[in-house]
Design an enzyme around this catalytic site. Structure first.
Site, PDB file in Angstrom:
ATOM      1  N   LYS A   1      30.204  35.308  13.569  1.00 39.66           N
ATOM      2  CA  LYS A   1      30.429  36.288  12.515  1.00 39.66           C
ATOM      3  C   LYS A   1      29.885  36.314  11.403  1.00 39.66           C
ATOM      4  O   LYS A   1      29.707  35.002  10.813  1.00 39.66           O
ATOM      5  CB  LYS A   1      31.699  36.872  12.889  1.00 39.66           C
TER       6      LYS A   1
ATOM      7  N   ARG B   1      47.911  41.172  12.817  1.00 40.99           N
ATOM      8  CA  ARG B   1      46.529  41.946  12.612  1.00 40.99           C
ATOM      9  C   ARG B   1      46.143  42.719  14.124  1.00 40.99           C
ATOM     10  O   ARG B   1      47.055  43.628  14.507  1.00 40.99           O
ATOM     11  CB  ARG B   1      45.638  41.024  12.115  1.00 40.99           C
TER      12      ARG B   1
ATOM     13  N   TYR C   1      28.422  33.967 -22.394  1.00 44.16           N
ATOM     14  CA  TYR C   1      29.273  35.419 -22.827  1.00 44.16           C
ATOM     15  C   TYR C   1      30.793  34.993 -22.811  1.00 44.16           C
ATOM     16  O   TYR C   1      31.304  33.942 -22.274  1.00 44.16           O
ATOM     17  CB  TYR C   1      29.232  36.034 -21.278  1.00 44.16           C
TER      18      TYR C   1
ATOM     19  N   MET D   1      24.888  36.116 -14.315  1.00 43.77           N
ATOM     20  CA  MET D   1      24.178  36.881 -13.145  1.00 43.77           C
ATOM     21  C   MET D   1      23.158  35.798 -12.510  1.00 43.77           C
ATOM     22  O   MET D   1      23.209  35.536 -11.358  1.00 43.77           O
ATOM     23  CB  MET D   1      23.931  38.093 -13.243  1.00 43.77           C
TER      24      MET D   1
END
Ligand code: PLP
Length: 384
Positions: free
Chosen positions: A43, A141, A272, A320
């Protein structure tokens, strides 16, 4: 002329060693009793490795059944060739039912409503659909609650257009031996109360164990299949002496290259938010990868990368497209040089596990977080 993308140099890429993947499957198989069938869990694009390449190699290596999350993934497998059994692990949306019939997938069912719907989908195509019944033994679940399994089995047996191909459960904390044993007990008692324990062995796929469960699988039991995800990619779900004996190899590695190298004076800050103030004159390298490629922002000021075999700490926030590292201690680093984010270089290795701890996450999420900007480069030599 615009160059074709594939002829451009790689700035950030993942290497996938398919020969190692094949060796891993063979090693895992060899560590299990011969009657245990191998369900390859592929998956989420085979945990970011590439579903078609991974499944193609695992078909060649002898997987028995493939497990995916949804119809889209199942269709990608179906394109590789007809006939391979494919199990859908996630619930179907009502309008997806008909594809199960059309492409011959096996669905996971947990509720009476799903049984009714799939029986109708089978009737519409005039043939019985395969299903695996999931039993909730404490995962909370999917699955029918274990004390209610009998009623659902009766409903399935009475459905002319359904064929029960398997029954399974999923462990909530496979490293908690006591609770895992309790889950096994609940599963076995659901099996016997619904009369499935008297079927001929091998008639149903009976499965519970994911990678981490394997080490606690009892030597004799009705279980006849395992669902292997992480371990086949060469990563241990937790520190385990049993699983580490299997000696699988890591299939995935993550690479980028140095953009520029420059000096910053003591006292200046990096990136940053100015989260990192330099306490010495520092040579930095700006790498050509950031969170847009799958280096999570959470490894800011925590991770290291390997350049020229040396560990170079990340300075300040990951951005990024770029990540800044300290190369003061590594001589002669130049533009264009390779940096290993996850993997081996020289005698050192940054494992998926170590990187995941820097990111405060688990290896599964690290692998799924490598973005689609990152080309997967396949190594396919048979190797040794
Ligand atoms: C993802 C998944 C697995 C595989 O788990 P690993 O820990 O990666 O081996 C097995 N079973 C189910 C139901 C899953 O969703």
């Amino acid at each position: 002329m615009i160059p074709s993308v594939s002829s451009l140099p790689l700035r950030c890429w993942a290497e996938i060693d398919l020969a190692a993947l094949e060796r891993n499957l063979r090693l895992i198989r060899a560590s299990l009793p011969p009657h245990i069938r191998y369900v390859a869990v592929v998956k989420a694009d085979a945990y970011g490795h590439g579903i078609q390449q991974v499944a193609g190699r695992l078909m060649h290596a002898g997987a028995d059944l493939f497990a995916v999350a949804n119809i889209t993934e199942a269709s990608q497998l179906r394109e590789l060739g007809p006939g391979w059994p494919i199990l859908l692990l996630s619930p179907l949306l009502p309008e997806e039912d008909r594809y199960v019939a059309e492409y011959d997938f096996a669905a996971t069912v947990s509720t009476p409503d799903e049984v009714t719907r799939l029986d109708a989908a089978g009737r519409a195509v005039g043939r019985a659909l395969s299903i695996h019944l999931k039993v909730d033994t404490g995962m909370g679940r999917l699955g029918v609650w274990h004390e209610e399994a009998r009623g659902l089995v009766e409903q399935i047996t009475a459905s002319a257009n359904l064929r029960l191909a398997g029954i399974f459960t999923h462990f909530a904390s496979p490293d908690d031996q006591a609770f895992t044993e309790e889950q096994r007990r609940r599963f076995l008692s659901a099996l016997s109360s619904s009369g499935l324990d008297t079927l001929p062995p091998g008639r149903l796929f009976v499965h519970a164990d994911n990678s981490a469960g394997i080490e606690t699988m009892p030597a004799t039991s009705p279980f006849n299949a395992v669902r292997v995800g992480l371990l086949q990619f060469g990563i241990l779900p937790h520190s385990s002496s049993f699983l580490s004996q299997v000696q699988t190899e890591t299939v995935f590695s993550f690479h980028t290259r140095v953009g520029i190298v420059k000096r910053l004076p003591s006292g200046s800050t990096v990136s940053y938010g100015r989260t990192r103030k330099l306490s010495r004159d520092t040579r930095i390298a700006v790498l050509c990868a950031g969170y847009g490629d799958g280096i999570p922002r959470s490894v800011s000021n925590r991770a290291s990368v390997l350049i020229r075999g040396g560990r170079c700490p990340v300075l300040g926030r990951v951005t990024m497209d770029q990540t800044i590292v300290d190369v003061t201690e590594v001589p002669d680093v130049a533009s264009g040089e390779e940096a290993v984010i996850v993997g081996k270089q020289g005698t050192d290795e940054i494992s998926v596990g170590e990187f995941s701890r820097w990111a405060d996450t688990i290896p599964w999420e690290t692998l799924c977080s490598v973005t689609k900007r990152v080309p997967r480069v396949y190594r396919t030599a048979l190797g040794t």
